[in-house]
Scaffold this motif. Structure first.
Motif, mmCIF file in Angstrom:
data_model
loop_
_atom_site.group_PDB
_atom_site.id
_atom_site.type_symbol
_atom_site.label_atom_id
_atom_site.label_comp_id
_atom_site.label_asym_id
_atom_site.label_seq_id
_atom_site.Cartn_x
_atom_site.Cartn_y
_atom_site.Cartn_z
ATOM 1 N N LYS A 431 0.859 -1.184 0.000
ATOM 2 C CA LYS A 431 0.000 0.000 0.000
ATOM 3 C C LYS A 431 0.897 1.238 0.000
ATOM 4 C CE LYS A 431 -1.806 -1.323 3.874
ATOM 5 N NZ LYS A 431 -2.637 -1.369 5.120
ATOM 6 N N TYR A 449 2.025 -6.131 3.916
ATOM 7 C CA TYR A 449 1.004 -6.685 4.797
ATOM 8 C C TYR A 449 1.617 -7.563 5.892
ATOM 9 C CZ TYR A 449 -2.475 -4.886 1.556
ATOM 10 O OH TYR A 449 -3.280 -4.061 0.774
ATOM 11 N N THR A 482 -8.564 8.309 -3.072
ATOM 12 C CA THR A 482 -7.960 6.980 -3.077
ATOM 13 C C THR A 482 -8.165 6.312 -4.414
ATOM 14 O OG1 THR A 482 -8.370 6.753 -0.723
ATOM 15 C CG2 THR A 482 -7.922 4.742 -1.943
ATOM 16 N N ASN A 484 -7.888 2.556 -5.900
ATOM 17 C CA ASN A 484 -7.740 1.139 -5.558
ATOM 18 C C ASN A 484 -7.640 0.317 -6.822
ATOM 19 O OD1 ASN A 484 -7.946 1.209 -2.653
ATOM 20 N ND2 ASN A 484 -10.054 1.892 -2.976
ATOM 21 N N ASP A 485 -6.574 -0.527 -6.884
ATOM 22 C CA ASP A 485 -6.401 -1.416 -8.032
ATOM 23 C C ASP A 485 -6.462 -0.671 -9.354
ATOM 24 O OD1 ASP A 485 -8.355 -3.819 -6.267
ATOM 25 O OD2 ASP A 485 -6.176 -3.616 -6.334
ATOM 26 N N GLN A 504 -0.358 7.358 -9.932
ATOM 27 C CA GLN A 504 -0.650 5.956 -10.220
ATOM 28 C C GLN A 504 0.334 5.388 -11.240
ATOM 29 O OE1 GLN A 504 -3.078 3.963 -8.947
ATOM 30 N NE2 GLN A 504 -2.455 2.231 -10.221
ATOM 31 N N SER A 508 3.336 2.920 -9.544
ATOM 32 C CA SER A 508 3.028 1.504 -9.781
ATOM 33 C C SER A 508 4.045 0.830 -10.690
ATOM 34 C CB SER A 508 1.628 1.367 -10.399
ATOM 35 O OG SER A 508 1.586 1.977 -11.677
ATOM 36 N N ASP A 518 -0.892 -2.444 -4.596
ATOM 37 C CA ASP A 518 -2.226 -2.977 -4.310
ATOM 38 C C ASP A 518 -3.219 -1.863 -4.016
ATOM 39 O OD1 ASP A 518 -4.011 -5.222 -3.730
ATOM 40 O OD2 ASP A 518 -3.921 -4.508 -1.653
ATOM 41 N N ASN A 519 -2.739 -0.760 -3.413
ATOM 42 C CA ASN A 519 -3.624 0.313 -2.992
ATOM 43 C C ASN A 519 -2.813 1.591 -2.887
ATOM 44 O OD1 ASN A 519 -4.631 2.065 -0.642
ATOM 45 N ND2 ASN A 519 -6.409 0.781 -1.039
ATOM 46 N N ILE A 520 -3.356 2.696 -3.414
ATOM 47 C CA ILE A 520 -2.650 3.967 -3.327
ATOM 48 C C ILE A 520 -3.601 5.057 -2.849
ATOM 49 C CG2 ILE A 520 -3.048 4.485 -5.785
ATOM 50 C CD1 ILE A 520 -0.367 6.022 -5.738
ATOM 51 N N SER A 521 -3.131 5.873 -1.936
ATOM 52 C CA SER A 521 -3.862 7.038 -1.443
ATOM 53 C C SER A 521 -3.037 8.282 -1.720
ATOM 54 C CB SER A 521 -4.125 6.923 0.065
ATOM 55 O OG SER A 521 -4.913 5.802 0.360
#
Length: 911
Positions: A431, A449, A482, A484-485, A504, A508, A518-521
């Protein structure tokens, strides 16, 4: 712990090259093992530099894979003294564990880095809970069990030890117990205990029974086992609670590693295996896949005997040959869709007549047999019509030949993609949080994770975009958009959307790393000016920081000085002992320190309170003769010897021979077996019951059981003592004398004698060298159809069997009390030339070992050697007389072998 809560066992893969490491990691390995430069049991693998080793450890650890460094060879005295600095350097590379064979080396590593994890190699021949638990006292964290154990035996060991257990599940099977094989050394001057196995067991041999060649067998390759595949027994191994599942194959290809890792990973993850998963396991390299000893002894199944090399997947039998094509009746186990494919290698073989032919497949098609055509297995056979190019003469192929698929470029290409194609790479999900206000540096936080979190900051403050079309805004750190994916969240304006799109895209781009986004904010002012280069630099810094965080390891603080201090302390203690002995002071022994009550507990009244003085008590040579049948004992009457060691076959009683030896005026000893397995303590209980004057201990399990018995103990060569640290530890476990490993030559032997008390060494001056010691029974396989005892009818007791090797030399095959086979080199080894130097070095214990000699020959040999030892005849005369008595001549053996085998390496180690 039930199976639902028990952790899944570790999947451990072999690494012989950097590509093999990448293949293992990409296909699901939990751990990998590779060799220390110059110091591992696969001398033909590529030697890595220390820099390579460090990079490989980091590469694996970043990806959550453990690394074990194999240093599973015996270490000689001169080498041991040069190791502390080298080991300190290697330990500083932070491997997860070392795989160790040598007891002295284990002690040295423990001294240099007390918290370094060490695993006891299968080369230590650990086959019982007692041996495993004794290894635990040395500081081992895990035991790699002998391959010869059944599932039931593994379960019994697991129930009786707290130590982690590792079990081989796939790859080549050795016919000999690891650590007990001297075949390569005896036949080719290359020691398996030094990483130089020449696979002599894979050569053809001829069998002679009672002096005549035995031709009624197809087992030309009598000692070449099938390969191991434990996929059918994986569930049972998990249920037992085995901690690690090990694949053999550091000399195999990266594609092989990828295929095996992928298949076992799927099986452990409870994903149903398809035929395509098992296909490459046979095609890429296989000598026939079986479950080995996991299901117990099956001597007919373990060894095919008709071949020893890679054959691949068995397809079936030739039913007819046509011009340019061959028709094969497919085996019942053939699964549609598993090839063969155009370009595959096809092998045709007729083992009875040593005929074979091979070619590349042009095309193939499954066809149905027409009415009236013969079938080898009845009606409706499944046939495969294979076409070949013009360069292959199909006249080499005949009806009835066996057909194998032993190569597949297409399969290799598919497997190679699993570790070279970035699109297929398995990556660690992360993330990301991108933050920044106008006037402050941009920051990027990356989290995996597993709890690792790092933050990287830009070098300069963020500036406001100069484009007037962008509306100025304030940074609101409490709000974020956010993605996501890869999906874009709602933005406040076009500038914010463009910023998120840019983030992004740049963040990525992780294709060259171990991660995937997996996830970006994003929490950055929409009117901020952010250049793509700034994001790329930030991403690189964050990835490097996350790599470092995932690579962090506990402090080991290796100290070469601590290692040298251990070596010096052991040497000083031994020198002091020698000095005391030379001035007449008796060496304190466990026997001398035991109370009379302890001795009475073991021994019958006639021997209560009796103690046997060790070698250091006297300057006169102590001569022992080892006999292998009661009929040899009377021949020793009146000879100037001290001890007789009994080492009898199955079913032979010891009671009467024991008393007979004592009546002749000799001390009576009993030898343990070379292997100790669960449920085999009855032999040791017999020793405890009879209480011989001493016991010759041949394995760590027996040492563990007998060490507190009160019976004086001598250690044999099979304990593999090769340096002062291993000598010192084994003697501390209750041994009075110890025979060195037969891997030492004379130079290495005298190096060792310089650092130990020679009074406590025993050396065999005459013996038939044991080439290998095996759970597999060649008697049963070649001479019967029996799978195991008693189906074999105990054929080994009815005949004398000799094996003729590729050099035209004969060797003796002998069984022991547990039906295990030892192949003894037919030309015995004599160390008489070293006698004077050995005596000068303080060695006083000498042994003579008999094998199949009749009583008269036993007496002649024993007389010659005892006269030489006692100084009654010259050594030259003794050598001449001894040679006359030998059926196949006399050898000086490994003790006089000063050559060192070298293999060509791709890299120079240690750079």
């Amino acid at each position: 712990m039930n199976s639902s809560t028990r952790p899944s066992p570790e999947l451990l893969l072999p690494v012989g090259t950097r590509e093999m490491l990448e293949a293992a990691v990409a296909n699901g390995a939990d751990a990998v093992y590779f060799g220390i430069p110059h110091w591992n049991a696969r001398g033909r693998t590529e030697d890595f530099s220390l820099e390579d080793v460090g990079e490989m450890i980091r590469y694996a650890r970043v990806r959550g894979v453990r690394t074990f460094l194999a240093m599973n060879v015996l270490v000689f005295e001169r080498e041991l003294r040069e190791l502390p600095e080298f080991l300190a350097k290697v330990i500083s590379l932070e491997p997860d564990a070392f795989i160790i064979q040598d007891i002295g080396l284990a002690r040295l590593i423990r001294a240099i880095a007390p918290t370094q994890e060490i695993h006891a190699s299968t080369q230590m021949t650990l086959a019982s809970a007692e041996s495993v638990n004794l290894a635990a006292k040395l500081g081992f964290n895990r035991a790699v069990l002998a391959r010869e154990l059944s599932l039931k035996e593994i379960a019994r060991i697991k129930d009786a030890t707290p130590l982690e257990l590792e079990v081989f599940i796939h790859g080549a099977l050795c016919v000999s117990y690891s650590g007990q094989c001297l075949t390569s050394e005896n036949f080719g001057g290359r020691s398996a205990n030094r990483g130089q196995c020449a696979q002599s067991c894979r050569l053809p041999y001829r069998i002679f029974v009672d002096g005549k060649e035995y031709r009624d067998t197809d087992a030309q390759y009598l000692f070449s086992p099938h390969d191991l595949c434990a996929l059918p027994r994986l569930g049972e191994l998990e249920e037992i609670g085995v901690n690690s599942l090990k694949v053999e194959g550091r000399l195999k290809s990266p594609e092989y590693v990828a295929a095996v890792a992928r298949a076992y990973r799927k099986a452990l993850d409870r994903t149903p295996l398809e035929a395509s998963d098992k296909e490459p396991l046979e095609v890429l390299f296989s000598r026939g896949l079986r479950t080995g000893w996991l299901d117990g002894d099956n001597h007919q199944e373990l060894v095919d005997g008709t071949f020893s090399n890679h054959h691949g997947m068995y397809l079936g039998t030739v039913v007819r040959v046509e011009r340019g094509c061959v028709v094969v009746e497919l085996d019942d186990g053939f699964v549609a869709g598993t090839g063969p494919r155009p370009g595959d290698g096809i092998l045709f073989e007729e083992p009875r007549f040593a005929q074979s032919a091979g070619a590349r497949l042009y095309a193939s098609q499954v066809v149905h047999e027409h009415k009236g055509k013969p079938s080898t297995r009845g009606c409706c056979p499944q046939l495969l019509k294979m076409e070949f190019g013009r360069d292959f003469d199909t006249r080499q192929v005949a009806r009835g030949m066996k057909v194998y698929r032993n190569d597949s470029p297409a399969l290799e290409k598919e497997l190679r993609k699993t570790f070279t194609d970035r699109e297929q790479a398995k990556r660690i999900p992360v993330k990301m949080l991108l933050e920044g206000c106008i006037g402050s540096p941009l920051s990027l936080t990356v989290q995996d994770y597993s709890g690792h979190s790092v933050t990287a900051q830009g070098d300069t403050p963020i500036e406001e975009a100069r484009n007037s079309s962008v509306v100025a805004g304030k940074c609101d750190a409490g709000k974020s958009d956010t993605l996501n994916d890869g999906k874009k969240g709602a933005g406040k304006n076009d500038a914010g959307n463009k910023l998120r799109d840019l983030a992004q895209k740049e963040l990525s781009a992780l294709g060259s790393t171990a991660y995937r986004l997996d996830n970006i904010s994003v929490s950055v002012a929409p009117n901020a000016f952010i250049a793509g280069k700034m994001l790329r630099t930030l991403r690189q810094k964050a990835v490097e920081a996350l790599d470092n965080a995932r690579s962090e390891w506990h402090e080991l603080n290796p100290s070469a000085n601590a290692g040298r201090a251990l070596l010096n302390s052991v040497k000083f203690a031994n020198v002091k002992t020698v000095a005391q002995s030379s001035t007449g002071n008796k060496i304190p022994t466990l026997v001398a320190m035991r109370t009379k009550q302890q001795v009475v507990k073991c021994c019958p009244p006639a021997f209560a309170g009796m103690t046997i003085e060790p070698a250091g008590m006297t300057k006169d040579p102590v001569i022992s003769v080892l006999v292998r049948s009661p009929e040899q004992i009377p021949a020793l009457e009146g000879l100037d010897i001290d001890n007789v060691v009994m080492d009898f076959d199955w079913g032979v009683k010891y009671d009467e021979p024991l008393e007979q030896i004592r009546e002749l005026g000799f001390r009576a000893g009993m030898a343990t077996l070379r292997i100790h397995k669960p449920g085999e303590s009855h032999y040791l209980k017999n020793i405890l019951r009879l209480c011989p004057d001493f016991a010759l201990v041949r394995n760590l399990g027996a040492l563990s059981i007998l060490k507190e018995s009160g019976i004086p103990l001598a250690g044999d060569y099979s304990l593999n003592a090769a340096n002062c640290l291993s000598y010192d530890w084994l003697l501390s476990q209750g041994l009075q004398t110890l025979h060195p490993s037969w891997d030492l030559n004379s130079t290495q032997l005298f190096d060792l004698l310089g650092d130990i008390d020679g009074n406590r060494m025993e050396l065999t001056l005459h013996q038939y060298m044991p080439a290998f010691h095996s759970e597999y029974c060649a008697f049963a396989r070649a001479l019967t159809t029996g799978r195991r005892f008693p189906e074999c009818g105990k054929i080994c007791t009815q005949h004398k069997v000799e094996i003729l090797d590729h050099k035209g030399e004969r060797h003796f095959l002998q069984s022991d009390a547990e039906c295990r086979n030892t192949l003894f080199v037919g030309k015995p080894q004599s160390a008489l030339k070293l006698l004077a130097d050995l005596r000068s070095a303080g060695v006083n214990h000498f042994r003579l070992e008999m094998l199949q000699e009749d009583a008269a020959t036993v007496r002649k040999k024993a007389l010659i050697y005892t006269q030489a030892i006692r100084g009654k005849i010259s050594i030259e005369e003794a050598i001449r007389l001894a040679g006359v008595e030998e059926k196949y001549g006399l050898s000086e053996g490994q003790l006089f072998n000063e050559s060192v085998w070298h293999d060509r390496k791709k890299n120079d180690a240690g750079k």
